[in-house]
Write a protein that holds these residues in place. Structure first.
Motif, PDB file in Angstrom:
ATOM      1  N   GLY A  21       0.807  -1.211   0.000  1.00 58.48           N
ATOM      2  CA  GLY A  21       0.000   0.000   0.000  1.00 58.48           C
ATOM      3  C   GLY A  21       0.836   1.255   0.000  1.00 58.48           C
ATOM      4  N   HIS A  98      -6.349  -1.871   3.129  1.00 61.15           N
ATOM      5  CA  HIS A  98      -5.849  -2.775   2.090  1.00 61.15           C
ATOM      6  C   HIS A  98      -5.493  -2.002   0.815  1.00 61.15           C
ATOM      7  CE1 HIS A  98      -5.324  -6.591   0.029  1.00 61.15           C
ATOM      8  NE2 HIS A  98      -6.140  -6.196  -0.928  1.00 61.15           N
ATOM      9  N   TYR A  99      -5.879  -0.712   0.778  1.00 57.38           N
ATOM     10  CA  TYR A  99      -5.704   0.095  -0.426  1.00 57.38           C
ATOM     11  C   TYR A  99      -4.943   1.381  -0.107  1.00 57.38           C
ATOM     12  CZ  TYR A  99      -9.456  -3.074  -1.749  1.00 57.38           C
ATOM     13  OH  TYR A  99     -10.214  -4.193  -1.971  1.00 57.38           O
ATOM     14  N   PRO A 102      -8.413   4.237  -2.876  1.00 56.17           N
ATOM     15  CA  PRO A 102      -9.337   3.513  -3.751  1.00 56.17           C
ATOM     16  C   PRO A 102     -10.509   4.353  -4.241  1.00 56.17           C
ATOM     17  CG  PRO A 102      -9.731   2.934  -1.474  1.00 56.17           C
ATOM     18  CD  PRO A 102      -8.492   3.782  -1.482  1.00 56.17           C
ATOM     19  N   ASP A 140      -7.293   1.485  -7.887  1.00 53.80           N
ATOM     20  CA  ASP A 140      -6.396   2.039  -6.874  1.00 53.80           C
ATOM     21  C   ASP A 140      -5.009   2.214  -7.486  1.00 53.80           C
ATOM     22  OD1 ASP A 140      -5.526   2.991  -4.445  1.00 53.80           O
ATOM     23  OD2 ASP A 140      -5.162   1.004  -3.598  1.00 53.80           O
ATOM     24  N   ALA A 161      -7.664  -3.207  -8.779  1.00 62.77           N
ATOM     25  CA  ALA A 161      -7.451  -3.526  -7.363  1.00 62.77           C
ATOM     26  C   ALA A 161      -8.470  -4.511  -6.832  1.00 62.77           C
ATOM     27  CB  ALA A 161      -7.479  -2.241  -6.527  1.00 62.77           C
ATOM     28  N   PRO A 261      -7.581   4.628   5.084  1.00 65.15           N
ATOM     29  CA  PRO A 261      -6.728   4.060   4.072  1.00 65.15           C
ATOM     30  C   PRO A 261      -5.257   4.223   4.467  1.00 65.15           C
ATOM     31  CG  PRO A 261      -8.367   5.524   3.104  1.00 65.15           C
ATOM     32  CD  PRO A 261      -8.384   5.740   4.594  1.00 65.15           C
TER      33      PRO A 261
END
Length: 263
Positions: A21, A98-99, A102, A140, A161, A261
């Protein structure tokens, strides 16, 4: 590392950026990168994912609407690879960390029912579809501020993504004039129509088969093709619930857990 090509180094950087990330500089700021070279980098980067146990499950089309081209500042249709790890179950809540940054957009998904040979005519390509579904694609970019050249984004697997599929439906008589809504927490965020996807999503499917076939990766039975965005993408923010509604096809939704994020 001795013997490692510039393309392999870039593929490794993009793969690690996605895993961790982390934002990386645009490759075009450091050295010239052609679109052809960028597709080679994309293949190498996705190969690293396959080596870790993921499977190819389809392809995604990008920049298939004038609105999307304008939003991203590019003027050419592109494609990227979908892997098994990118599939998000419909209605699931994902973790924002996780991003990187996004965004989400509504799409039409095609299910391919048989292997397609390279060079198949359009009528063979369209007849291979066994079902369609409403979908959401999570994009993403691994580049700061979602800014990139065409070659940059191709190398980055066309910003792929994740994706969410609604229920598969029988193939309808036509797909070119269906209304599309993108809702965030029950409120309309974007509205459009499937005609925004190259005038007709079927054209995007044919383009996908032709482009991937020329790249030596013809569409396979069981694969999914995401036809491209029907509206502009919107940020996917912590705590929100997003739903795509496509006339006569139904809906697909995804939620985001509370949190932040990755910086």
């Amino acid at each position: 590392m001795s013997g490692v090509t510039p393309g392999e180094r870039l593929a490794a950087r993009l793969d690690e950026a996605a895993r961790r990330g982390e934002v990386i500089p645009q490759p075009s700021q450091e050295a010239a990168l052609s679109v052809a070279d960028a597709y080679a980098v994309q293949e190498l980067a996705v190969a690293r994912r396959l080596d870790r146990g993921e499977r190819l499950v389809g392809v995604k089309m990008g920049f298939t609407s004038r609105q999307k081209m304008a939003q991203m500042g590019v003027d050419e249709v592109i494609w990227g690879r979908l892997t098994s790890a990118m599939l998000v179950p419909e209605g699931e809540r994902i973790a924002p960390d996780h991003y990187i940054h996004p965004r989400v957009e509504p799409e039409v998904a095609f299910l391919i029912g048989q292997d397609l040979p390279v060079g198949a005519p359009p009528e063979t390509i369209t007849s291979a579809v066994t079902a369609v579904a409403p979908a959401l694609e999570i994009i993403d970019s691994r580049y700061a501020d979602f800014r990139f050249t065409l070659a940059d984004v191709v190398a980055d697997n066309a910003s792929a993504a994740g994706f969410v599929l609604g229920a598969w439906r029988p193939v309808p008589p036509s797909l070119d004039r269906l209304g599309v809504l993108l809702e965030v927490d029950g409120r309309m965020a974007e509205a459009g129509a499937t005609a925004a996807i190259l005038g007709d999503p079927w054209r995007s499917l044919v383009a996908a088969a032709q482009l991937t076939g020329r790249a030596g990766m013809p569409l396979r039975a069981g694969w999914v093709v995401l036809a491209g965005a029907a509206t502009a993408a919107v940020p996917l923010c912590p705590g929100e619930q997003v739903r795509a509604v496509i006339e006569s096809l139904g809906s697909a939704s995804v939620g985001v857990t509370a949190g932040s994020p990755r910086p």
